[in-house]
Design an enzyme around this catalytic site. Structure first.
Site, PDB file in Angstrom:
ATOM      1  CE  LYS A 122      -4.786  26.082 -20.148  1.00  0.00           C
ATOM      2  NZ  LYS A 122      -3.593  26.437 -20.073  1.00  0.00           N
ATOM      3  CD  GLN A 138       4.573   8.931 -33.790  1.00  0.00           C
ATOM      4  OE1 GLN A 138       5.368   8.294 -33.855  1.00  0.00           O
ATOM      5  NE2 GLN A 138       4.272   9.992 -34.676  1.00  0.00           N
ATOM      6  CE  LYS A 139       1.549  12.348 -25.493  1.00  0.00           C
ATOM      7  NZ  LYS A 139       1.230  12.597 -24.256  1.00  0.00           N
TER       8      LYS A 139
HETATM    9  P1  NDP Z   1       0.154  18.360 -20.198  1.00  0.00           P
HETATM   10  O1  NDP Z   1      -0.211  17.209 -19.205  1.00  0.00           O
HETATM   11  O2  NDP Z   1      -0.457  18.560 -21.462  1.00  0.00           O
HETATM   12  O3  NDP Z   1       1.610  17.932 -20.691  1.00  0.00           O
HETATM   13  C1  NDP Z   1       2.528  17.371 -20.071  1.00  0.00           C
HETATM   14  C2  NDP Z   1       3.965  17.233 -20.449  1.00  0.00           C
HETATM   15  O4  NDP Z   1       5.026  17.142 -19.586  1.00  0.00           O
HETATM   16  C3  NDP Z   1       3.979  16.106 -21.572  1.00  0.00           C
HETATM   17  O5  NDP Z   1       4.868  16.311 -22.631  1.00  0.00           O
HETATM   18  C4  NDP Z   1       4.783  14.922 -20.734  1.00  0.00           C
HETATM   19  O6  NDP Z   1       5.700  14.124 -21.602  1.00  0.00           O
HETATM   20  C5  NDP Z   1       5.757  15.776 -20.039  1.00  0.00           C
HETATM   21  N1  NDP Z   1       6.192  15.157 -18.809  1.00  0.00           N
HETATM   22  C6  NDP Z   1       5.593  15.052 -17.514  1.00  0.00           C
HETATM   23  N2  NDP Z   1       6.236  14.437 -16.569  1.00  0.00           N
HETATM   24  C7  NDP Z   1       7.503  14.323 -17.235  1.00  0.00           C
HETATM   25  C8  NDP Z   1       8.898  13.907 -16.783  1.00  0.00           C
HETATM   26  N3  NDP Z   1       8.728  13.639 -15.519  1.00  0.00           N
HETATM   27  N4  NDP Z   1       9.820  13.949 -17.566  1.00  0.00           N
HETATM   28  C9  NDP Z   1       9.697  14.547 -18.832  1.00  0.00           C
HETATM   29  N5  NDP Z   1       8.502  14.814 -19.338  1.00  0.00           N
HETATM   30  C10 NDP Z   1       7.462  14.759 -18.578  1.00  0.00           C
HETATM   31  O7  NDP Z   1       0.433  19.786 -19.331  1.00  0.00           O
HETATM   32  P2  NDP Z   1       0.476  21.332 -19.789  1.00  0.00           P
HETATM   33  O8  NDP Z   1       1.212  21.208 -21.035  1.00  0.00           O
HETATM   34  O9  NDP Z   1      -0.875  21.700 -19.688  1.00  0.00           O
HETATM   35  O10 NDP Z   1       1.439  21.896 -18.579  1.00  0.00           O
HETATM   36  C11 NDP Z   1       2.772  21.740 -18.637  1.00  0.00           C
HETATM   37  C12 NDP Z   1       3.399  22.612 -17.718  1.00  0.00           C
HETATM   38  O11 NDP Z   1       3.184  24.059 -17.823  1.00  0.00           O
HETATM   39  C13 NDP Z   1       2.730  22.565 -16.277  1.00  0.00           C
HETATM   40  O12 NDP Z   1       3.635  22.583 -15.311  1.00  0.00           O
HETATM   41  C14 NDP Z   1       1.870  23.838 -16.316  1.00  0.00           C
HETATM   42  O13 NDP Z   1       1.879  24.028 -14.857  1.00  0.00           O
HETATM   43  C15 NDP Z   1       2.664  24.996 -16.806  1.00  0.00           C
HETATM   44  N6  NDP Z   1       2.039  26.132 -17.554  1.00  0.00           N
HETATM   45  C16 NDP Z   1       2.193  27.237 -17.230  1.00  0.00           C
HETATM   46  C17 NDP Z   1       1.554  28.160 -17.534  1.00  0.00           C
HETATM   47  C18 NDP Z   1       2.047  29.641 -17.134  1.00  0.00           C
HETATM   48  O14 NDP Z   1       1.002  30.500 -17.367  1.00  0.00           O
HETATM   49  N7  NDP Z   1       3.123  29.856 -16.468  1.00  0.00           N
HETATM   50  C19 NDP Z   1       0.365  28.155 -18.420  1.00  0.00           C
HETATM   51  C20 NDP Z   1       0.064  26.908 -19.152  1.00  0.00           C
HETATM   52  C21 NDP Z   1       1.183  25.679 -18.005  1.00  0.00           C
HETATM   53  P3  NDP Z   1       4.666  12.779 -22.335  1.00  0.00           P
HETATM   54  O15 NDP Z   1       3.899  13.215 -23.476  1.00  0.00           O
HETATM   55  O16 NDP Z   1       5.734  11.691 -22.447  1.00  0.00           O
HETATM   56  O17 NDP Z   1       3.702  12.235 -21.154  1.00  0.00           O
END
Ligand code: NDP
Length: 275
Positions: A66, A155-156
């Site tokens: 993206k 931070q994010k």
């Molecule tokens: P990213 O990889 O960009 O971001 C992941 C986020 O999840 C980060 O903020 C990360 O935190 C956090 N995270 C991951 N594991 C954990 C955990 N165990 N505990 C707490 N926080 C956690 O992913 P996306 O933003 O692209 O996607 C996020 C979700 O949204 C996915 O499940 C995706 O499938 C879903 N989605 C659904 C859509 C739909 O149409 N229904 C569309 C787009 C996404 P940190 O910054 O600390 O790593």
């Protein structure tokens, strides 16, 4: 010959987009062919160029491309600029237009399909990745009382708070500091559910009539929705509605006609065995 569209990602085999767009096309009488294309992790741009040469008129872009799609676009919609990420490309004569329909899809699912007004509500957004970033502006447009962003990497969340501070009442926090606070809407935009994990939110965050929304979807309730149910959230929703609504928004951009989403959401829900 049918107009050609695709979803480009890696992995992409699991994508429901070809099925959704085929249903939209049949419903609206549009003559399109929509396929799933696996791009090499280091070959997104080449894949787009080749698809365009084959006659592609537009594409959806999914994980992990993206941001690259945003950089590739020669023009961006305002919402794509705000999101800093692109999930929809429109191939024009001289330009590639980049848009982001994820936020509009989420808000439409919550406000229209679930009938949940966001104005004046206390909203908690968990996660600060691409999906979270894309929904902040569309949620703020509905003027919630507050939008609190919590993220594992604090931070994010702070960065997003600063970025969107001028668009509404946005607060950033660590999960531990949520203790003692209540929210009317809690959105799980983390990818924790993908691995069967629960974000580390404390107990007691769901207000009496609250809605718990997980962007993730699948068979049965996600760990977050199970937690929300145990914690007394009044309503639970998964991300199927968002998925179909963001697709409908892309379809509208490409074809100028808005498909009905409800039958497609129902069809997906029963084929996935989702509650
Ligand atoms: P990213 O990889 O960009 O971001 C992941 C986020 O999840 C980060 O903020 C990360 O935190 C956090 N995270 C991951 N594991 C954990 C955990 N165990 N505990 C707490 N926080 C956690 O992913 P996306 O933003 O692209 O996607 C996020 C979700 O949204 C996915 O499940 C995706 O499938 C879903 N989605 C659904 C859509 C739909 O149409 N229904 C569309 C787009 C996404 P940190 O910054 O600390 O790593």
């Amino acid at each position: 010959m049918s107009d050609l569209y695709a979803v480009i990602g890696n992995p992409v085999a699991h994508s429901k987009s070809p099925l959704i767009h085929a249903r939209f096309a049949r419903q609206t009488g549009q003559d399109i062919h929509y396929e799933a294309i696996l791009a090499p992790l280091d070959g997104f741009v080449e894949t787009v160029v080749a698809f365009r040469q084959r006659g592609g008129k537009g594409a959806n872009v999914t994980v992990p491309f993206k941001l690259e799609a945003c950089a590739l676009s020669s023009r961006l919609t305002e919402r794509a600029k705000a999101a800093g990420a692109v999930n929809t490309l429109v191939f024009e004569a001289d330009d590639i237009l980049g848009d982001n329909t994820d936020g509009a899809g989420l808000v439409r699912d919550i406000v229209v399909n679930l009938g949940y007004a966001l104005g004046g509500q206390r909203v908690l957004l968990m996660g600060a990745g691409g999906a979270a970033r894309g929904v902040i502006r569309p949620v703020l447009e509905h003027e919630p009382a507050v939008l609190t962003i919590a993220n594992r990497t604090r931070q994010k969340a702070d960065d997003l708070q600063q970025l969107f501070a001028s668009s509404g009442n946005v607060v950033s926090t660590a999960y531990g500091d949520l203790r003692g606070q209540e929210f009317d809407l809690v959105i799980n935009a983390t990818s924790a559910s993908l691995h069967g994990d629960l974000p580390p939110q404390p107990k007691g965050i769901f207000a009496a009539a609250s809605l718990a929304y997980d962007m993730m979807y699948g068979k049965g309730h996600t760990p977050f929705l199970q937690f929300a149910q145990q914690q007394g959230a009044a309503r639970l929703a998964d991300g199927i509605g968002m998925l179909v609504e963001q697709a409908a928004e892309s379809f509208f951009l490409w074809r100028g006609t808005r498909p009905e989403t409800e039958p497609v959401i129902e069809m997906l829900r029963s084929s996935l065995g989702s509650p």
